[in-house]
Design an enzyme around this catalytic site. Structure first.
Site, short mmCIF file in Angstrom:
data_model
loop_
_atom_site.label_atom_id
_atom_site.label_comp_id
_atom_site.label_asym_id
_atom_site.label_seq_id
_atom_site.Cartn_x
_atom_site.Cartn_y
_atom_site.Cartn_z
N ASN A 46 65.21 79.66 -43.53
CA ASN A 46 64.56 79.73 -44.87
C ASN A 46 65.76 79.24 -45.44
O ASN A 46 67.04 79.52 -45.48
CB ASN A 46 63.72 80.84 -46.04
CG ASN A 46 64.55 82.07 -45.63
OD1 ASN A 46 65.19 82.72 -44.56
ND2 ASN A 46 64.17 82.79 -46.66
N GLU A 59 59.18 78.21 -41.12
CA GLU A 59 58.79 77.12 -40.07
C GLU A 59 58.41 75.88 -40.47
O GLU A 59 58.86 74.92 -39.52
CB GLU A 59 57.74 78.35 -40.54
CG GLU A 59 56.77 79.67 -40.38
CD GLU A 59 57.10 80.65 -41.47
OE1 GLU A 59 58.66 80.08 -42.09
OE2 GLU A 59 56.43 81.18 -42.09
N CYS A 94 53.66 82.25 -44.34
CA CYS A 94 53.08 81.50 -45.71
C CYS A 94 52.00 80.73 -45.44
O CYS A 94 51.29 79.82 -44.70
CB CYS A 94 53.58 81.12 -46.65
SG CYS A 94 53.90 79.06 -46.80
N CYS A 97 53.32 76.57 -44.68
CA CYS A 97 53.66 76.82 -43.38
C CYS A 97 52.03 76.76 -42.44
O CYS A 97 51.85 76.12 -41.99
CB CYS A 97 53.89 78.35 -43.21
SG CYS A 97 56.36 77.04 -43.48
N1 THU Z 1 59.52 82.20 -46.37
C1 THU Z 1 59.68 81.69 -45.56
O1 THU Z 1 60.73 81.69 -44.62
N2 THU Z 1 58.80 82.14 -44.43
C2 THU Z 1 57.23 82.26 -44.57
O2 THU Z 1 56.20 82.45 -44.24
C3 THU Z 1 56.96 83.34 -45.91
C4 THU Z 1 58.38 83.11 -46.72
C5 THU Z 1 60.55 82.55 -47.14
C6 THU Z 1 60.93 81.93 -48.48
C7 THU Z 1 61.45 82.38 -49.23
O3 THU Z 1 62.48 82.29 -48.89
C8 THU Z 1 61.85 83.85 -49.30
O4 THU Z 1 60.89 83.46 -47.70
C9 THU Z 1 60.61 84.91 -49.70
O5 THU Z 1 59.88 84.93 -49.90
#
Ligand code: THU
Length: 138
Positions: A46, A59, A94, A97
């Site tokens: 992320n 993702e 999420c 994604c």
């Molecule tokens: N995040 C992801 O990278 N993938 C997900 O499927 C859930 C959330 C990240 C986004 C943000 O940087 C942090 O997790 C908190 O939401």
């Protein structure tokens, strides 16, 4: 389905790339490893932004890298994450994604989610049964 050795290897790769996560705001660090049908593995973490909405999830980072490499057929994705150095046993991708994955992956696509010592696998269809698709546009 994906065999245990491959799943564990993908999770290890996801854990490694998670170290590169840029998450100074949420402190929730995520790593993803996407296995393509041609055997290549695409990684993502992320990348947050002071303008929070500009953040990109791990993702999608992995998937977009694969698409940019000309690859569109995928076998599985492994996802690992949690606050700082801890591992969130309940981590889930999420909705955005899942929607993006559903553009390229079928409902039986395996999503490997890290636990402390092992993992669990859910299908994309279980996680996101009703996606918006090209059929809605025809
Ligand atoms: N995040 C992801 O990278 N993938 C997900 O499927 C859930 C959330 C990240 C986004 C943000 O940087 C942090 O997790 C908190 O939401």
């Amino acid at each position: 389905m994906i065999d245990r050795t491959t799943a564990m290897q993908l999770l290890e790769t996801a854990k490694k790339v998670r170290r590169n996560a840029y998450a100074p705001y949420s402190k929730y660090h995520v790593g993803a490893a996407l296995l393509a049908k041609n055997g290549k593995v695409y990684v993502g973490c992320n990348v947050e932004n002071a303008s929070f909405g500009a953040t990109n999830c791990a993702e999608r980072t992995a998937l977009f890298t694969a698409i940019a490499d000309g690859v569109r057929d995928f076998e599985a994705i492994a996802i690992t994450g949690g606050l700082a150095d801890t591992l969130d046993e309940g981590i889930l991708p999420c909705g955005i994604c899942c929607q993006v994955l559903s553009e390229f992956c079928t409902k039986d696509f395996p999503v490997i989610l890290a636990n402390a010592d092992s993992y669990r696998i859910l299908t994309l269809g279980e996680l996101f049964p009703h996606s918006f698709s090209s059929e809605n546009l025809s």
